[in-house]
Design a protein around this motif. Structure first.
Motif, PDB file in Angstrom:
ATOM      1  N   PHE A   1       0.800  -1.222   0.000  1.00  0.00           N
ATOM      2  CA  PHE A   1       0.000   0.000   0.000  1.00  0.00           C
ATOM      3  C   PHE A   1       0.834   1.275   0.000  1.00  0.00           C
ATOM      4  O   PHE A   1       0.343   2.330  -0.362  1.00  0.00           O
ATOM      5  CB  PHE A   1      -0.981  -0.006   1.174  1.00  0.00           C
ATOM      6  N   PHE A   2       2.080   1.177   0.490  1.00  0.00           N
ATOM      7  CA  PHE A   2       2.957   2.350   0.489  1.00  0.00           C
ATOM      8  C   PHE A   2       4.210   2.006  -0.323  1.00  0.00           C
ATOM      9  O   PHE A   2       5.338   2.175   0.131  1.00  0.00           O
ATOM     10  CB  PHE A   2       3.316   2.765   1.919  1.00  0.00           C
ATOM     11  N   ALA A   3       3.965   1.518  -1.550  1.00  0.00           N
ATOM     12  CA  ALA A   3       5.042   0.971  -2.382  1.00  0.00           C
ATOM     13  C   ALA A   3       6.141   1.997  -2.659  1.00  0.00           C
ATOM     14  O   ALA A   3       7.325   1.662  -2.680  1.00  0.00           O
ATOM     15  CB  ALA A   3       4.463   0.454  -3.690  1.00  0.00           C
ATOM     16  N   ASP A   4       5.763   3.237  -2.863  1.00  0.00           N
ATOM     17  CA  ASP A   4       6.793   4.232  -3.189  1.00  0.00           C
ATOM     18  C   ASP A   4       7.726   4.474  -2.006  1.00  0.00           C
ATOM     19  O   ASP A   4       8.943   4.577  -2.179  1.00  0.00           O
ATOM     20  CB  ASP A   4       6.155   5.550  -3.639  1.00  0.00           C
ATOM     21  N   TYR A   5       7.143   4.568  -0.825  1.00  0.00           N
ATOM     22  CA  TYR A   5       7.988   4.725   0.367  1.00  0.00           C
ATOM     23  C   TYR A   5       8.932   3.550   0.493  1.00  0.00           C
ATOM     24  O   TYR A   5      10.127   3.694   0.754  1.00  0.00           O
ATOM     25  CB  TYR A   5       7.134   4.766   1.648  1.00  0.00           C
TER      26      TYR A   5
ATOM     27  N   ASN B   1      11.687   3.570  -2.081  1.00  0.00           N
ATOM     28  CA  ASN B   1      12.624   4.648  -1.768  1.00  0.00           C
ATOM     29  C   ASN B   1      13.607   4.286  -0.683  1.00  0.00           C
ATOM     30  O   ASN B   1      14.793   4.588  -0.782  1.00  0.00           O
ATOM     31  CB  ASN B   1      11.845   5.864  -1.273  1.00  0.00           C
ATOM     32  N   VAL B   2      13.095   3.667   0.390  1.00  0.00           N
ATOM     33  CA  VAL B   2      13.980   3.270   1.481  1.00  0.00           C
ATOM     34  C   VAL B   2      15.051   2.342   0.926  1.00  0.00           C
ATOM     35  O   VAL B   2      16.241   2.493   1.190  1.00  0.00           O
ATOM     36  CB  VAL B   2      13.210   2.561   2.621  1.00  0.00           C
ATOM     37  N   TYR B   3      14.610   1.377   0.123  1.00  0.00           N
ATOM     38  CA  TYR B   3      15.556   0.393  -0.420  1.00  0.00           C
ATOM     39  C   TYR B   3      16.617   1.089  -1.263  1.00  0.00           C
ATOM     40  O   TYR B   3      17.819   0.886  -1.064  1.00  0.00           O
ATOM     41  CB  TYR B   3      14.808  -0.654  -1.244  1.00  0.00           C
TER      42      TYR B   3
END
Ligand code: AG3
Length: 276
Positions: free
Chosen positions: A195-199, A202-204
């Motif tokens: 559900f928060f794929a972009d976050y 980004n972390v990765y």
């Protein structure tokens, strides 16, 4: 039965609600809106800016997994730094390791600690630990300072909106890198891959641009957005996907064991492909 409900909106098209019997506490701190409610299914819950952070019934899953995976995959986690984690749950689990010599904890919002001590004493149970140095400060500024070196760093933040936003940036990860020994390891809570794929992505990629080795693991935390919740490790030397030689699990756990530790790193294809 009470007919009061609280809602959490995950996305514009998806929200959950919990039946509550009582609002035990509500305040606006200098950083966020804080509420403690009594739910009928999950015990007491701590809510920050409308997002559920812990429930009494399932906080053990998140806290055991964010703490014991790095603490047991590092051969000697003597000096630990926790950024965020004001409820004290991560600290409680870190403090169970006899190898721990000192733990610095940096929480920006003192009110979260106070509320946890008052309403969640079984979570906030280690603030009296002699090895703890507690800083009420901004984690970003702390990381720029001259602290450490640390063996393990844990970033136990809320979502990357509001006060926690800068805790998901490359600059911050680079500062953490510089606070660690040559075999240090950091783990960050990295949101829902679904559900928060972009976050999550980004972390990765942000951790990848700083650390030699980046690994992702997941656990299901029922009171967070449905499905897997992710944790991402950035490491200078040691792999995180198993218990280090010579280390043993400090006492009985409710979720964590050595098979779960390994298995948590097995990623379904849709998550693995997001990391390519
Ligand atoms: N930190 C991660 C909370 C994320 C919850 N997100 C949400 N409900 N949208 C929890 C802190 C526990 N020590």
């Amino acid at each position: 039965m009470s007919n009061f409900w609280i809602y959490e909106s995950h996305t514009p098209g998806y929200e959950v609600r919990w039946r509550i019997t009582n609002i035990l506490h509500q305040e606006t701190t200098p950083y966020q809106k804080l509420a403690v409610v009594e739910t009928t299914e999950w015990g007491k819950a701590l809510i920050l800016d409308g997002a559920l952070q812990i429930s009494e019934r399932d906080e053990f899953i998140y806290h055991e997994m964010i703490a014991h995976v790095p603490m047991l995959s590092h051969p000697q986690p003597n000096r630990v730094l926790i950024i965020g984690g004001g409820d004290g749950g991560t600290l409680r689990e870190v403090a169970r390791h006899p190898e721990l010599q000192s733990v610095d904890m940096v929480e920006i919002d003192e009110r979260v600690i106070e509320a946890s001590k008052r309403f969640f004493p079984q979570v906030a149970s280690s603030f009296t630990d002699k090895r703890l140095n507690l800083y009420i400060a901004d984690g970003i500024e702390f990381a720029r300072g001259n602290h450490g070196p640390y063996d393990v760093i844990i970033v136990d933040s809320s979502d990357p909106v509001g006060p926690a936003e800068p805790l998901f940036t490359v600059d911050f990860y680079r500062d953490l890198y510089n606070l660690m020994d040559e075999d240090g390891m950091v783990v960050v809570q990295s949101e829902s891959p679904l559900f928060f794929a972009d976050y999550f992505k980004n972390v990765y990629s942000n951790l990848k641009s700083v650390f030699q080795l980046v690994q992702v693991y997941t656990a299901t935390i029922p009171t967070y957005v449905s499905g897997p919740w992710s944790f991402t490790v950035g490491s200078k030397k040691h792999r995180a996907d198993g218990i280090a030689e010579g280390r043993s699990i400090p006492g009985p756990m409710k979720y964590y064991n050595s098979s779960i530790h390994k298995a948590a790193f097995a990623l379904p294809e849709y998550i693995r492909q997001m990391l390519e």
